[in-house]
Design a protein around this motif. Structure first.
Motif, PDB file in Angstrom:
ATOM      1  N   GLN A  92      -6.680  -7.222 -31.837  1.00  0.00           N
ATOM      2  CA  GLN A  92      -5.581  -7.169 -30.876  1.00  0.00           C
ATOM      3  C   GLN A  92      -4.871  -5.816 -30.945  1.00  0.00           C
ATOM      4  OE1 GLN A  92      -3.525 -10.603 -32.132  1.00  0.00           O
ATOM      5  NE2 GLN A  92      -2.125  -9.530 -33.468  1.00  0.00           N
ATOM      6  N   ALA A  93      -4.030  -5.570 -29.934  1.00  0.00           N
ATOM      7  CA  ALA A  93      -3.464  -4.223 -29.777  1.00  0.00           C
ATOM      8  C   ALA A  93      -2.839  -3.696 -31.071  1.00  0.00           C
ATOM      9  CB  ALA A  93      -2.440  -4.236 -28.653  1.00  0.00           C
TER      10      ALA A  93
ATOM     11  N   GLU B 106      -2.745 -10.055 -19.455  1.00  0.00           N
ATOM     12  CA  GLU B 106      -4.163 -10.260 -19.758  1.00  0.00           C
ATOM     13  C   GLU B 106      -4.770 -11.010 -18.582  1.00  0.00           C
ATOM     14  OE1 GLU B 106      -7.113  -9.784 -20.755  1.00  0.00           O
ATOM     15  OE2 GLU B 106      -6.995 -10.139 -22.911  1.00  0.00           O
ATOM     16  N   LYS B 107      -6.101 -10.917 -18.422  1.00  0.00           N
ATOM     17  CA  LYS B 107      -6.741 -11.540 -17.265  1.00  0.00           C
ATOM     18  C   LYS B 107      -6.913 -13.030 -17.502  1.00  0.00           C
ATOM     19  CE  LYS B 107     -10.457 -10.192 -14.149  1.00  0.00           C
ATOM     20  NZ  LYS B 107     -11.716  -9.438 -14.105  1.00  0.00           N
TER      21      LYS B 107
ATOM     22  N   THR C 160      -8.763 -17.157  -9.959  1.00  0.00           N
ATOM     23  CA  THR C 160      -9.681 -16.108 -10.409  1.00  0.00           C
ATOM     24  C   THR C 160      -9.604 -14.904  -9.480  1.00  0.00           C
ATOM     25  OG1 THR C 160     -11.147 -17.826 -11.223  1.00  0.00           O
ATOM     26  CG2 THR C 160     -12.063 -15.623 -11.055  1.00  0.00           C
TER      27      THR C 160
ATOM     28  N   ASN D 256     -14.259 -13.829 -17.048  1.00  0.00           N
ATOM     29  CA  ASN D 256     -14.110 -12.934 -15.889  1.00  0.00           C
ATOM     30  C   ASN D 256     -13.949 -11.466 -16.271  1.00  0.00           C
ATOM     31  OD1 ASN D 256     -14.191 -15.041 -13.914  1.00  0.00           O
ATOM     32  ND2 ASN D 256     -12.107 -15.577 -14.524  1.00  0.00           N
ATOM     33  N   LYS D 257     -14.499 -11.081 -17.401  1.00  0.00           N
ATOM     34  CA  LYS D 257     -14.485  -9.669 -17.761  1.00  0.00           C
ATOM     35  C   LYS D 257     -15.905  -9.153 -17.560  1.00  0.00           C
ATOM     36  CE  LYS D 257     -10.237  -9.187 -19.548  1.00  0.00           C
ATOM     37  NZ  LYS D 257      -9.898  -9.464 -20.925  1.00  0.00           N
TER      38      LYS D 257
ATOM     39  N   TYR E 270      -5.620  -7.569 -11.880  1.00  0.00           N
ATOM     40  CA  TYR E 270      -6.114  -6.849 -13.051  1.00  0.00           C
ATOM     41  C   TYR E 270      -6.693  -5.502 -12.635  1.00  0.00           C
ATOM     42  CZ  TYR E 270      -8.089  -6.515 -17.777  1.00  0.00           C
ATOM     43  OH  TYR E 270      -8.375  -6.145 -19.066  1.00  0.00           O
TER      44      TYR E 270
ATOM     45  N   VAL F 236     -12.973 -11.729 -25.875  1.00  0.00           N
ATOM     46  CA  VAL F 236     -12.576 -10.833 -24.788  1.00  0.00           C
ATOM     47  C   VAL F 236     -11.979 -11.610 -23.622  1.00  0.00           C
ATOM     48  CG1 VAL F 236     -13.354  -9.026 -23.237  1.00  0.00           C
ATOM     49  CG2 VAL F 236     -14.406  -9.261 -25.470  1.00  0.00           C
TER      50      VAL F 236
ATOM     51  N   LYS G 145     -10.528 -11.707 -32.839  1.00  0.00           N
ATOM     52  CA  LYS G 145      -9.533 -11.434 -31.793  1.00  0.00           C
ATOM     53  C   LYS G 145      -8.247 -10.933 -32.451  1.00  0.00           C
ATOM     54  CE  LYS G 145      -7.333 -13.899 -27.992  1.00  0.00           C
ATOM     55  NZ  LYS G 145      -7.992 -13.464 -26.779  1.00  0.00           N
TER      56      LYS G 145
ATOM     57  N   GLU H  76       1.183 -12.954 -27.670  1.00  0.00           N
ATOM     58  CA  GLU H  76       1.189 -11.532 -28.026  1.00  0.00           C
ATOM     59  C   GLU H  76       2.515 -10.904 -27.595  1.00  0.00           C
ATOM     60  OE1 GLU H  76      -1.337 -13.036 -26.633  1.00  0.00           O
ATOM     61  OE2 GLU H  76      -3.120 -12.642 -27.859  1.00  0.00           O
TER      62      GLU H  76
ATOM     63  N   ILE I 168      -1.375  -5.001 -21.296  1.00  0.00           N
ATOM     64  CA  ILE I 168      -2.509  -5.483 -20.508  1.00  0.00           C
ATOM     65  C   ILE I 168      -3.318  -6.502 -21.314  1.00  0.00           C
ATOM     66  CG2 ILE I 168      -4.206  -3.713 -21.182  1.00  0.00           C
ATOM     67  CD1 ILE I 168      -3.666  -4.887 -17.590  1.00  0.00           C
ATOM     68  N   THR I 169      -3.086  -6.557 -22.633  1.00  0.00           N
ATOM     69  CA  THR I 169      -3.791  -7.547 -23.456  1.00  0.00           C
ATOM     70  C   THR I 169      -2.880  -8.719 -23.834  1.00  0.00           C
ATOM     71  OG1 THR I 169      -3.166  -6.530 -25.554  1.00  0.00           O
ATOM     72  CG2 THR I 169      -5.150  -5.693 -24.502  1.00  0.00           C
ATOM     73  N   TYR I 170      -1.664  -8.744 -23.274  1.00  0.00           N
ATOM     74  CA  TYR I 170      -0.710  -9.774 -23.708  1.00  0.00           C
ATOM     75  C   TYR I 170      -0.890 -11.101 -22.970  1.00  0.00           C
ATOM     76  CZ  TYR I 170       2.218  -6.421 -26.287  1.00  0.00           C
ATOM     77  OH  TYR I 170       2.694  -5.494 -27.176  1.00  0.00           O
TER      78      TYR I 170
ATOM     79  N   TYR J  51     -21.014 -21.651 -17.135  1.00  0.00           N
ATOM     80  CA  TYR J  51     -19.807 -22.393 -17.513  1.00  0.00           C
ATOM     81  C   TYR J  51     -18.746 -22.316 -16.423  1.00  0.00           C
ATOM     82  CZ  TYR J  51     -15.318 -23.332 -19.660  1.00  0.00           C
ATOM     83  OH  TYR J  51     -14.058 -23.820 -19.910  1.00  0.00           O
TER      84      TYR J  51
ATOM     85  N   LEU K  86      -7.396  -0.646 -26.776  1.00  0.00           N
ATOM     86  CA  LEU K  86      -7.152  -2.016 -26.317  1.00  0.00           C
ATOM     87  C   LEU K  86      -8.515  -2.696 -26.186  1.00  0.00           C
ATOM     88  CD1 LEU K  86      -4.472  -1.062 -23.708  1.00  0.00           C
ATOM     89  CD2 LEU K  86      -4.122  -1.964 -26.001  1.00  0.00           C
TER      90      LEU K  86
ATOM     91  N   GLU L  36      -8.456 -11.199 -10.496  1.00  0.00           N
ATOM     92  CA  GLU L  36      -9.383 -10.087 -10.257  1.00  0.00           C
ATOM     93  C   GLU L  36      -8.640  -8.928  -9.587  1.00  0.00           C
ATOM     94  OE1 GLU L  36     -13.003  -8.827 -11.082  1.00  0.00           O
ATOM     95  OE2 GLU L  36     -12.665 -10.982 -11.201  1.00  0.00           O
TER      96      GLU L  36
ATOM     97  N   SER M  98      -9.704  -5.680 -25.880  1.00  0.00           N
ATOM     98  CA  SER M  98     -10.101  -6.759 -24.968  1.00  0.00           C
ATOM     99  C   SER M  98     -10.114  -6.325 -23.512  1.00  0.00           C
ATOM    100  CB  SER M  98      -9.180  -7.969 -25.154  1.00  0.00           C
ATOM    101  OG  SER M  98      -7.894  -7.653 -24.686  1.00  0.00           O
ATOM    102  N   THR M  99      -9.869  -5.032 -23.248  1.00  0.00           N
ATOM    103  CA  THR M  99      -9.946  -4.583 -21.858  1.00  0.00           C
ATOM    104  C   THR M  99     -11.386  -4.213 -21.510  1.00  0.00           C
ATOM    105  OG1 THR M  99      -9.353  -2.388 -22.627  1.00  0.00           O
ATOM    106  CG2 THR M  99      -7.591  -3.719 -21.702  1.00  0.00           C
ATOM    107  N   GLU M 100     -11.631  -4.122 -20.199  1.00  0.00           N
ATOM    108  CA  GLU M 100     -12.975  -3.788 -19.714  1.00  0.00           C
ATOM    109  C   GLU M 100     -13.433  -2.454 -20.307  1.00  0.00           C
ATOM    110  OE1 GLU M 100     -14.844  -5.534 -17.673  1.00  0.00           O
ATOM    111  OE2 GLU M 100     -13.588  -6.714 -16.322  1.00  0.00           O
TER     112      GLU M 100
ATOM    113  N   ALA N 197      -0.281  -1.634 -24.145  1.00  0.00           N
ATOM    114  CA  ALA N 197      -0.850  -2.798 -24.827  1.00  0.00           C
ATOM    115  C   ALA N 197      -0.584  -4.089 -24.060  1.00  0.00           C
ATOM    116  CB  ALA N 197      -0.283  -2.914 -26.231  1.00  0.00           C
TER     117      ALA N 197
END
Lengths: 355, 418
Positions: free
Chosen positions: A160-161, B189-190, B385, A265-266, B392, A262, A156, B250, B244-246, A277, A174, B389, A176-178, B242
């Motif tokens: 990371q970015a 981040e999600k 969640t 919920n991705k 995001y 990641v 990770k 981060e 979106i990953t924070y 889980y 990026l 959803e 960890s994005t979809e 970036a």
């Protein structure tokens, strides 16, 4: 003539009965064996059997889903039959399930193929005698020694970015994005971690191959490639198949890497274990157990097919079975029926007498 | 007393006036279940109690650092009806779930006379359907961290609205020092942080996710304005891609590296960004302000922890006393001095010495006072969640903000049936 016919027919039922009789011969030994094995059996039933049964039972119930007028959860669980299973396949959850099913399968195929290729290469390198072999062996095995969650955190950090991966590739991905990038990151991390496992088992297999086979091949003028495909691979195959089977079973349950690396919920990396889980985390134990059961069945089917198709020798009993078979089919017939016949005669005696 | 506690541990609590819990009876040793104490000060706090109450000693059960795992262990303890945990240190968003499952005891406000001295918004997080189930001990509110040096150079005041923040960034970017700086980031981040940031965007624009009546009402022009500000931010580059990953860390690192002009984060960042050991490139160059909203002041999402009594605990009277002790002015003061965790005791925010030590206390008080709780629903996990959803999806551009909100409204309506 009428007497020879039944005698000739007899051996067939006898051979099937035979194991039974053998145990009765050594009844004392059998009982002792049962007694000695019973602690193991009890432990297995307690830690494997009962939980599986409990999970199966749980998957037929729901609980805690209703709220009464004053805002409290209605207590107690309700039998719902197969509702938890049908719910998994219907509507939005169905799409999610098949996506997770696809991801799980894709990860398994992609990772295991890569790991096998790399693992075999690692084993071949580790097997060679050269200076500093100890260091190479140790460094190849380090990833395997690291707990998965820790390796997920390491990756990770890399992904990371502003991490090392982007730095080295000169990209701004990026990870960890979809999308494909998150899938790729999981595959890379998983391969990095578990290729050494295959390497290790294959190395063990390599070490059992006697050197004179190679010497003979050399004398016969076989090329390196021929030696590899005709000698190394066939001889290392039993060990390799077991390693691959273990990896398949393991990867079908893949959870930690996509979850930590990641995130939950991705869609791109959601696997069946993650679904189970997430349900359990929402205290919906019924549906969670249903997911887990489906995964269990899937793993079992894959394992069965793999063993049947490729003949993976999981229990290490192939050699024994082969010798037994030879004994029975070849010289065995006469040898086995001979001592059997009088015994059969004794039991069949009653019938004969009646004749 | 011993006899009473022996009887009080059972189920014969019909003497109490309310449906659950009844009177808090029984004195003796208790157990305090809490997440891993990263501050290191909990030992001191508990030792202070133990030295005063030798017969009612508190032992600490340290649960994992991850909130999910803490919750899982507390739930499993409750489902086994175990008395192993007496006092639970619960995240504010768990209140509804634990109360609705009768895993925690209802508390009588009359038994906690100091309740009125705590910030009202924090007490509200401990309530489910207007009944009290916990005592808030720490709180948390979002703050806008900004680069004071750069704003000063551009001759600007900290922004009060989103609009002002956008203009401020354009002006700073015109300066040679600010040429390459990113404008703004929160946590996108999600994960739970996205729920927090999305709620703040919606609330700051005058919208709601779930209304005061407990009904979802997120498909509104106000909510759309809030969410659009974020999606536009990503589109125009006002928020760096970036982001979106924070998660918290981060974002904090990016801010500390000097890559961000504005940054939404929790108070804990202050001490780290101010560190003079070289880990932060912006020590002494930043300040904090309340969050900006769309038209006026922003609305923070409320964080923090409440202490609650496990329904299945023994010695509940001791447990209640321990909660009073830990939420007292003296203990909370001792705690913030050591850990910089946001207190719930209102007057501590006006303490001049503390304000000197923690210059963010004044904006933090404003942030917490006007802060909104996240939806108080039993199925909070599903709700958050669903929110993540939708948010995001909108932020990554897989759906329009309008569709995201409409979908979220439908989803929330099916999840929240009251």
């Amino acid at each position: 003539m009428s007497t020879t016919a039944p005698v000739a027919e007899r051996p067939t039922p006898e051979t099937t009965k035979k194991p039974k009789r053998q145990t009765s011969f050594n009844e004392g030994t059998g009982r002792l064996a049962a007694l000695l094995l019973s602690p193991t059996m009890i432990v297995l039933i307690l830690v494997v059997g009962l939980p599986i049964l409990a999970a199966l039972r749980e998957s037929l119930y729901t609980s805690g889903q209703q709220i009464d007028e004053s805002g409290f959860i209605v207590q107690g669980s309700k039998f719902v039959g197969l509702d938890n299973y049908t719910a998994i396949f219907s509507g939005e959850t169905g799409t999610r399930f098949w996506n997770a099913f696809y991801n799980t399968t894709f990860f398994t195929v992609a990772c295991v193929v890569l790991e096998t290729v790399l693992g075999v290469m690692m084993a071949l390198v580790m097997h060679k005698a050269f200076r500093g072999r100890g260091i190479v062996r140790a460094s190849i095995l380090v990833p395997w020694a690291i707990p998965t969650v820790v390796s997920a955190l390491l990756w990770k950090w890399i992904f990371q970015a502003d991490g090392i991966a982007n730095e080295m590739l000169g990209t701004q991905i990026l990870w960890s994005t979809e999308g494909w990038q998150s899938v790729l990151s999981v595959i890379v991390a998983d391969t990095w971690k578990t290729a050494p496992f295959i390497g290790l088992l294959v190395l063990a297999g390599l070490q059992t191959i006697p050197t004179d086979v190679y010497e003979a091949a050399k004398v016969d003028g076989a090329s390196v490639w021929q030696t590899f495909t005709r000698i190394t691979m066939p001889l290392v195959k039993p060990a390799l198949l077991v390693a691959v089977l273990f990896r398949i079973l393991d990867t079908l349950r893949i959870f930690d890497l996509p979850f930590v690396l990641v995130g939950p919920n991705k869609e791109s990396v959601e696997t069946l274990s993650i679904l189970a889980y997430l349900e359990a985390n929402q205290t919906r134990y019924g549906p969670a157990a249903a997911y887990a059961t489906l995964l269990f069945i899937y793993v079992a089917v894959v394992a069965y097919v793999f063993v049947k198709l490729l003949g993976a020798d999981v229990f290490g009993d192939a050699i024994q079975r082969k010798t037994k078979k030879n004994g029975r089919n070849g010289r065995g017939r006469g040898k086995q029926t001979d001592p059997g016949a009088p015994v059969a005669g004794l039991t069949a005696g009653g019938g004969l007498g009646g004749e | 007393m011993l006899l009473a506690s022996a009887c009080g541990g059972g189920n014969d609590e019909s003497s109490g006036g309310t449906s659950t819990g009844g009177a808090l009876e029984g004195r003796g040793p208790i157990n305090f279940a809490t997440g891993k104490d990263t501050s290191g000060n909990l030992t001191n706090q508990v030792a202070a109690w133990n030295s005063q109450h030798p017969d009612e000693k508190v032992t600490v059960s340290e649960l994992p650092e991850s909130a999910d795992q803490q919750r899982a262990q507390m739930i499993s303890n409750a489902q086994n009806k175990s008395d192993a945990f007496s006092v639970l240190n619960m995240d504010v968003v768990w209140t509804a779930e634990f109360a609705a499952n009768r895993w925690v005891t209802e508390l009588q406000p009359s038994e906690f006379p100091d309740l009125g001295k705590l910030l009202p918004s924090t007490v509200d997080t401990a309530k489910y359907r207007d009944k009290l189930y916990g005592i808030p001990v720490t709180s948390d509110g979002g703050l806008l961290y900004y680069r004071k040096d750069l704003l000063d150079k551009a001759g600007l005041q900290p922004p009060k609205t989103w609009e002002e923040m956008v203009t401020a960034c354009t002006k700073v970017k015109a300066l040679p020092e600010g040429k390459n700086i990113g404008c703004y980031s929160g946590q996108f981040e999600k994960y739970e942080g996205l729920t927090v940031n999305f709620s703040e965007a919606v609330n700051g624009a005058g919208g709601v996710v779930v209304g005061d009546d407990g009904k979802p009402n997120v498909d509104t022009p106000e909510a759309l304005a809030g969410l659009t500000a974020l999606t536009e931010g990503f589109k125009t580059g006002f928020i760096p891609k970036a982001a979106i990953t924070y998660k918290e860390e981060e974002g904090r690192r990016a801010f500390q590296e000097g890559n961000l002009l504005f940054h939404r984060n929790w108070p804990y960042v202050y001490a780290k960004a101010q560190a003079k050991d070289g880990s932060s490139k912006i020590a002494g160059k930043f300040a904090v302000a309340p969050l900006p909203g769309q038209t006026g002041a922003g609305v923070s999402t409320l964080g923090g922890h409440n202490y609650a009594i496990s329904e299945f605990a023994k010695n509940k009277a001791t447990a209640a006393d321990f909660m009073k002790f830990m939420s007292s002015e003296e203990r909370q003061k001792a705690n913030i001095e050591k850990t910089s965790q946001a207190p719930t005791w209102a007057s501590l925010y006006d303490d001049p010495t503390l304000n000197k030590q923690f210059p963010y206390l004044a904006p933090l008080k404003a942030s917490i006072e006007s802060a909104k709780s996240r939806p108080k629903v039993v199925k909070y996990g599903d709700v958050t969640t669903a929110i993540q959803e939708a948010a995001y999806g909108a932020l990554t551009g897989t759906m329009t903000p309008k569709d995201a909100l409409a979908g979220l409204q439908t989803k929330l309506s099916s999840l929240i049936t009251q």
